[in-house]
Design an enzyme around this catalytic site. Sequence first.
Site, PDB file in Angstrom:
ATOM      1  N   ASP A 136     -37.223 -53.773  -1.017  1.00  0.00           N
ATOM      2  CA  ASP A 136     -38.030 -54.670  -2.269  1.00  0.00           C
ATOM      3  C   ASP A 136     -38.002 -55.453  -2.078  1.00  0.00           C
ATOM      4  O   ASP A 136     -37.840 -56.646  -1.624  1.00  0.00           O
ATOM      5  CB  ASP A 136     -37.230 -54.316  -3.868  1.00  0.00           C
ATOM      6  CG  ASP A 136     -38.313 -54.627  -4.422  1.00  0.00           C
ATOM      7  OD1 ASP A 136     -39.989 -54.846  -4.116  1.00  0.00           O
ATOM      8  OD2 ASP A 136     -37.378 -54.791  -5.374  1.00  0.00           O
ATOM      9  N   ASP A 320     -45.717 -57.441  -1.484  1.00  0.00           N
ATOM     10  CA  ASP A 320     -44.262 -56.166  -2.677  1.00  0.00           C
ATOM     11  C   ASP A 320     -44.036 -54.379  -1.679  1.00  0.00           C
ATOM     12  O   ASP A 320     -44.552 -54.076  -2.329  1.00  0.00           O
ATOM     13  CB  ASP A 320     -44.647 -56.161  -3.934  1.00  0.00           C
ATOM     14  CG  ASP A 320     -43.649 -55.485  -4.471  1.00  0.00           C
ATOM     15  OD1 ASP A 320     -41.998 -55.312  -3.741  1.00  0.00           O
ATOM     16  OD2 ASP A 320     -43.806 -55.575  -5.548  1.00  0.00           O
TER      17      ASP A 320
END
Length: 443
Positions: A136, A320
């Site tokens: 992430d 992201d």
Amino acid sequence: MKTTAVLTCVVAATAALPNSPGKSQKLPKPTLKHGMQGDGNPFRLHQQYNDKFKARDAVHEFYTAHSKYGVEATDAMRLAITQNPLLKHKFTLLRDGAVDQQGTVAARPVRPDYDSEYVIPVQIGNPPQTVPINLDTGSADLWVFSTDTYAPDVHGQALYQPALSNMSQLMANQSWKVLYGDGSGASGIVYLDKVAVGGVSYDKQAVQVAVQVSAGISADSASSGILGLASGRANTIRPNQQMTFLDNVMTQLKEPLFTANLQKGAPGSYDFGYIDHSAYTGDIGWTNINLSTPYWQIYPSGFQVGSENFTASRWTSIVDTGTSLLMVPQNIVDDYYSKVNGSFVDKDTAMAMIPCDAELPDFHFGIEDYRGLVPGHYMNYAPSQGNNCYGGMQSSDGIPFGVIGDILLKAQFVVFNRGNMTVGFANKKTVPNTQAKATPTPM
Ligand SMILES: *[C@@H]1O[C@H](CO)[C@@H](O)[C@H](O)[C@H]1NC(C)=O
Ligand SMILES: *[C@@H]1O[C@H](CO)[C@@H](O)[C@H](O)[C@H]1NC(C)=O
Ligand SMILES: *[C@@H]1O[C@H](CO)[C@@H](O)[C@H](O)[C@H]1NC(C)=O
Ligand SMILES: *[C@@H]1O[C@H](CO)[C@@H](O)[C@H](O)[C@H]1NC(C)=O
Ligand SMILES: *[C@@H]1O[C@H](CO)[C@@H](O)[C@H](O)[C@H]1NC(C)=O
Ligand SMILES: *[C@@H]1O[C@H](CO)[C@@H](O)[C@H](O)[C@H]1NC(C)=O
């Protein structure tokens, strides 16, 4: 026209994938060694298909993206929540003391799990224990389920067992907490231990062990945690904030960067320490990140919908890998869906919807003079009900920045460069639309 009419929607196609680690391993140069520990050799890490992953909940993804960056719901979201009993059940309405006077209500999910269809293998401890983890770029904690996790919160996750590692050390008085407004989230204690990802390892990595995990997070049995690759300034360990794995191994990497080559409907890969120049076409477009935020925050230079003219207008966005949707300012959302016949905003969820068989225009975005392409069919996110599908592009209103998530990333080769603090985007070969529509094709 060789294919028969296949699946119309992304999620259905994805769910049909076999449980395999994906495409054949092809390193760019024969001189590259694979899987060597801590010697700074570049390496490639393949994603593994998460076969336990259940069909994506698009509404959940949308609201999670809002809650992840800790902000308020938009008017449309608030209205949706007050009117939709399903959402009321799923998301808790919170009154934020500071803004209560104005009646502002923040919406945060009860299930803040970082659903992702793919995980990467991360080795923790000595001897190494391999646990599947989501990578992430939008957070900065490395946290895992472990033998210290409250047993009822564990639902089949592979556990990190600190006691079996001869290098694990509990960090005295340190704790961490990823908290979502309604109290859901995860929290726990911290060990130092050896962590290896592909070819690099670090002996004293802070490994955040979950002691408590809320129900939503613990539902995803195929992922044992998160490997956050944003800047350590966003790390949640207190009182002594710790560096991320990326911070720690940066000097070991041949080049201080990693690349994401996510794929539509197939596991992608992450390369650490080098740029595979055969993985993309044309040139890489670079842009600086904003050093005063801990995220990979950039300012795209504009956008273009289909064959219309390019609109030069900057917006703020983080890059992201942990968010599925492409979230952009409302004016871009409006422009895009104005070109999609039959699109509408679902009053119940405040999300942009499209007919599943809609012709979707390509989306182009600017990174300075570079133009990135997201093919139209990449913009269909998931089926809802009947012939309605969730659009892959959604509004970022209510979040302090746009979020360039997987919808866009899957169509690009992306470089996260900590050396000169830039993000680079390049176009690459994308998968053709397999929707096999009954469009008459002149032959
Ligand atoms: C720790 O474990 C590794 C891997 O099993 C082993 O090679 C090493 O000798 C062990 N070290 C100690 C101090 O026990
Ligand atoms: C941890 O906290 C206890 C109690 O406050 C204190 O006595 C101890 O010195 C602390 N340990 C470290 C390593 O800071
Ligand atoms: C970088 O981020 C900071 C904090 O959000 C903001 O104040 C600043 O304006 C940003 N810089 C640029 C160039 O936009
Ligand atoms: C696109 O730009 C060209 C050249 O500036 C202009 O002639 C044309 O009218 C523009 N098209 C639209 C749809 O705005
Ligand atoms: C959208 O609908 C209009 C009017 O029915 C039609 O002329 C146009 O071709 C359609 N566009 C697409 C992309 O299907
Ligand atoms: C950043 O580094 C990359 C790769 O090392 C290089 O190609 C690029 O030109 C650099 N960009 C800037 C803005 O310095």
